[in-house]
Design an enzyme around this catalytic site. Structure first.
Site, PDB file in Angstrom:
ATOM      1  N   THR A  14      -8.738  -5.690   4.268  1.00  0.00           N
ATOM      2  CA  THR A  14      -8.691  -4.741   3.155  1.00  0.00           C
ATOM      3  C   THR A  14      -9.690  -5.250   2.125  1.00  0.00           C
ATOM      4  OG1 THR A  14      -6.335  -4.380   3.553  1.00  0.00           O
ATOM      5  CG2 THR A  14      -7.214  -3.612   1.448  1.00  0.00           C
ATOM      6  N   ASP A  36      -9.121   0.475   2.129  1.00  0.00           N
ATOM      7  CA  ASP A  36      -8.080   0.088   3.078  1.00  0.00           C
ATOM      8  C   ASP A  36      -8.523   0.520   4.479  1.00  0.00           C
ATOM      9  OD1 ASP A  36      -5.689  -0.562   4.314  1.00  0.00           O
ATOM     10  OD2 ASP A  36      -4.733   1.319   3.752  1.00  0.00           O
ATOM     11  N   TYR A  65       2.848   2.695  15.148  1.00  0.00           N
ATOM     12  CA  TYR A  65       3.510   2.826  13.855  1.00  0.00           C
ATOM     13  C   TYR A  65       4.958   3.310  13.897  1.00  0.00           C
ATOM     14  CZ  TYR A  65       3.310   7.896  13.014  1.00  0.00           C
ATOM     15  OH  TYR A  65       3.521   9.249  13.044  1.00  0.00           O
ATOM     16  N   ARG A  90       1.758  16.605  12.954  1.00  0.00           N
ATOM     17  CA  ARG A  90       3.045  17.264  13.187  1.00  0.00           C
ATOM     18  C   ARG A  90       2.885  18.756  12.952  1.00  0.00           C
ATOM     19  NH1 ARG A  90       4.100  13.193   9.761  1.00  0.00           N
ATOM     20  NH2 ARG A  90       4.452  14.680   8.098  1.00  0.00           N
ATOM     21  N   ASP A 144       0.850  -1.187   0.000  1.00  0.00           N
ATOM     22  CA  ASP A 144       0.000   0.000   0.000  1.00  0.00           C
ATOM     23  C   ASP A 144       0.888   1.240   0.000  1.00  0.00           C
ATOM     24  OD1 ASP A 144      -2.373   1.432   0.032  1.00  0.00           O
ATOM     25  OD2 ASP A 144      -2.452   1.502   2.222  1.00  0.00           O
ATOM     26  N   GLU A 182      -9.586  12.756   7.584  1.00  0.00           N
ATOM     27  CA  GLU A 182      -9.478  14.066   6.920  1.00  0.00           C
ATOM     28  C   GLU A 182     -10.834  14.761   6.846  1.00  0.00           C
ATOM     29  OE1 GLU A 182      -6.611  13.823   3.283  1.00  0.00           O
ATOM     30  OE2 GLU A 182      -7.394  11.825   3.703  1.00  0.00           O
ATOM     31  N   THR A 185      -4.520   6.475   0.020  1.00  0.00           N
ATOM     32  CA  THR A 185      -5.758   7.248   0.089  1.00  0.00           C
ATOM     33  C   THR A 185      -5.778   8.320  -0.994  1.00  0.00           C
ATOM     34  OG1 THR A 185      -5.690   6.951   2.461  1.00  0.00           O
ATOM     35  CG2 THR A 185      -7.212   8.615   1.628  1.00  0.00           C
ATOM     36  N   LYS A 227      -3.847  -1.829  10.257  1.00  0.00           N
ATOM     37  CA  LYS A 227      -4.195  -1.953   8.839  1.00  0.00           C
ATOM     38  C   LYS A 227      -4.473  -3.383   8.420  1.00  0.00           C
ATOM     39  CE  LYS A 227      -3.158   2.269   7.246  1.00  0.00           C
ATOM     40  NZ  LYS A 227      -4.009   3.025   6.323  1.00  0.00           N
ATOM     41  N   GLN A 238      -3.184   2.335  15.016  1.00  0.00           N
ATOM     42  CA  GLN A 238      -2.111   2.786  14.118  1.00  0.00           C
ATOM     43  C   GLN A 238      -1.236   3.852  14.787  1.00  0.00           C
ATOM     44  OE1 GLN A 238      -3.716   4.484  10.505  1.00  0.00           O
ATOM     45  NE2 GLN A 238      -1.710   4.890   9.604  1.00  0.00           N
ATOM     46  N   GLU A 262      -9.170   3.977  -2.260  1.00  0.00           N
ATOM     47  CA  GLU A 262      -7.946   3.804  -3.050  1.00  0.00           C
ATOM     48  C   GLU A 262      -8.249   3.052  -4.352  1.00  0.00           C
ATOM     49  OE1 GLU A 262      -4.571   2.360  -0.883  1.00  0.00           O
ATOM     50  OE2 GLU A 262      -5.267   3.184   1.035  1.00  0.00           O
ATOM     51  N   HIS A 306      -3.445  14.149   0.811  1.00  0.00           N
ATOM     52  CA  HIS A 306      -3.660  13.264   1.972  1.00  0.00           C
ATOM     53  C   HIS A 306      -2.463  13.325   2.920  1.00  0.00           C
ATOM     54  CE1 HIS A 306      -4.808   9.733   4.299  1.00  0.00           C
ATOM     55  NE2 HIS A 306      -3.631   9.179   4.038  1.00  0.00           N
ATOM     56  N   ARG A 333      -7.351   3.968  13.410  1.00  0.00           N
ATOM     57  CA  ARG A 333      -6.430   5.091  13.635  1.00  0.00           C
ATOM     58  C   ARG A 333      -5.814   5.081  15.030  1.00  0.00           C
ATOM     59  NH1 ARG A 333      -5.368   6.041   8.511  1.00  0.00           N
ATOM     60  NH2 ARG A 333      -7.179   6.761   7.339  1.00  0.00           N
ATOM     61  N   TYR A 354       1.213   5.737  -0.549  1.00  0.00           N
ATOM     62  CA  TYR A 354       0.831   6.949   0.200  1.00  0.00           C
ATOM     63  C   TYR A 354       1.041   8.100  -0.770  1.00  0.00           C
ATOM     64  CZ  TYR A 354       0.977   9.696   4.653  1.00  0.00           C
ATOM     65  OH  TYR A 354       0.745  10.540   5.712  1.00  0.00           O
ATOM     66  N   GLU A 395     -10.149   4.117   3.792  1.00  0.00           N
ATOM     67  CA  GLU A 395      -9.276   4.816   2.852  1.00  0.00           C
ATOM     68  C   GLU A 395      -9.736   4.419   1.455  1.00  0.00           C
ATOM     69  OE1 GLU A 395      -5.167   4.045   3.946  1.00  0.00           O
ATOM     70  OE2 GLU A 395      -5.262   5.643   5.455  1.00  0.00           O
TER      71      GLU A 395
HETATM   72 MN    MN Z   1      -3.954   2.943   2.656  1.00  0.00          MN
END
Ligand code: MN
Length: 412
Positions: A241, A217, A228, A127, A111, A344, A330, A237, A224, A185, A118, A221, A113, A183
């Site tokens: 899927t 996906d 992560y 951040r 997968d 989001e 995503t 994750k 994760q 995708e 996104h 959260r 990114y 997500e």
């Molecule tokens: Mn994904």
């Protein structure tokens, strides 16, 4: 058949299906019907008579572009020509009578990114005060290896995952995810394998990749966020899927090909597609929760193309297997209503969505998510990608797998 049907003659997607209590067969969608290709092929095209006999697409995927083209040409002739039509009529069944199965044996799952919007949205949330994109983001398509064995076909229930998370006061608890997300995708299905040490240049993308399917996906959260660092997504994750049952061949997306967005800085040589065929794709998605549309992501906004992702996946010499699936990441665009995940759309749960008079931040048990997509086809026709559908169920049980959830050997 309506001339504007998304599964018209311009699309011809491949899947695997069974009648209730019947064995798996390869099918091609045409309008509201399915052509039973496992039955029709040996009769109508005796060469390569075992191509579809297993009921899965595995053998066909491995066969490569010459055969992919030959089969699509034959199907176009059989299904598009009135005189030929009588020969295939006995092999058609109403799509409503079919149970759709996972169409191929998923080998490895990766997968990516690849949406700048996104990645930047998540960077701003997690951040704040720093550059929303990590320093590597515009130099390589970031990805991770996912769990192939939990890829399920559309319609398979998704039990709420359980796991570890850190609460606001810093204590650790174990329990059902409280921040279950989606997500939206696109997935790319590899047909022709490579040997270890081999690289796939941008120009060879369509010699290896057969087609595309919609992917959801599912993402926990809270799990994760805690797990992560530093090795990336894992249990947040890997629990499920979902993929659409229909694989749309690249050949059906010729009209949808478009220039990818400009890239600054210019990517390194193996990722530099400025003099290569264009693999931006004008695929328009819709995301609905419990029947309410919440988003319309556009694949053409993606920063990295699937050709660049494949070149990157193999630059180190990692080999490809038939049935490898790599997903785009995503799909989010610049507009709020084009964001492809709830984290989001609700800005990390701070701005709930209105759905059927209720408010949603993340998914609740019983919620059903449906992602659909279309792309422009020849002469104003619409190429449909079908749908990927899934309903969240309370986790922790031992529910029997439904028919449509069989994996791998179930297609034999
Ligand atoms: Mn994904």
């Amino acid at each position: 058949m309506r001339p504007d049907h998304p599964f018209g003659i311009q699309t011809l997607p491949y899947g695997s299906f069974a009648r209730p209590d019947g064995r798996a067969r390869v099918g091609v969608a045409i309008g509201d019907h399915i052509l039973d290709l496992s039955a029709a092929w040996p009769t109508l095209a005796p060469a390569e008579e075992n191509l579809f006999s297993s009921g899965s697409l595995d053998r066909f995927l491995a066969a490569g572009p010459v055969l992919w083209d030959r089969v699509r040409s034959a199907l176009t002739r059989w299904l598009g020509d009135e005189r030929e039509g009588e020969h295939v009529h006995g092999f058609l069944l109403p799509a409503a009578e079919a149970v759709m199965l996972l169409p191929f044996t998923v080998a490895d799952y990766v997968d990516f990114y690849a949406s700048e919007y996104h990645a930047a949205n998540l960077g701003r949330m997690f951040r704040p005060g720093t550059d929303p994109l990590t320093p590597n983001w515009k130099h390589l398509p970031i990805g991770y290896h996912g769990r192939a064995g939990t890829i399920v076909v559309s319609g398979t229930p998704v039990p709420r995952p359980r796991g570890q998370r850190r609460t606001a006061d810093g204590s650790i608890t174990v329990g059902p995810s409280l921040r279950l997300d989606i997500e939206a995708e696109l997935g790319f299905v590899v047909g022709v394998p490579t040997t270890i040490g081999e690289q796939v240049p941008l120009s060879a993308f369509d010699q290896h990749v057969f087609g595309v399917c919609l992917v959801n996906d599912w993402s926990a959260r809270d799990i994760q966020a805690w797990e992560y660092v530093p090795l990336g997504p894992f249990l947040g994750k890997s629990f499920a899927t979902s993929v659409a049952p229909w694989i749309v061949p690249l050949a059906a997306l010729e009209e949808a090909r478009t220039a990818p967005p400009p890239r600054t800085p210019r990517p390194v040589a193996y990722l530099d597609d400025s003099d290569e065929a264009r693999w931006g794709l004008d695929v328009r998605l819709k995301v609905a929760i419990n029947g309410t549309e919440v988003s319309e992501p556009r694949f053409r906004d993606m920063y990295w193309t699937a050709a660049q992702q494949l070149a990157h996946m193999t630059v180190n010499g990692a080999s490809l297997r038939t049935g490898d699936l790599f997903a785009s990441g995503t799909i989010s665009g610049p507009a709020e209503q084009s964001r492809g995940s709830l984290i989001e759309l609700t800005w990390n749960g701070r701005e709930p969505l209105e759905i059927n008079g209720g408010r949603r931040t993340f998914l609740e048990d019983g919620d059903e998510v449906v992602i659909t997509a279309t792309a422009p086809g020849p002469g104003g026709a619409v190429v449909g990608l079908g749908e990927v559908r899934g309903r969240v169920t309370p986790g922790g049980g031992r529910a029997a797998a439904p028919r449509g959830a069989r994996h791998g050997e179930g297609n034999g």
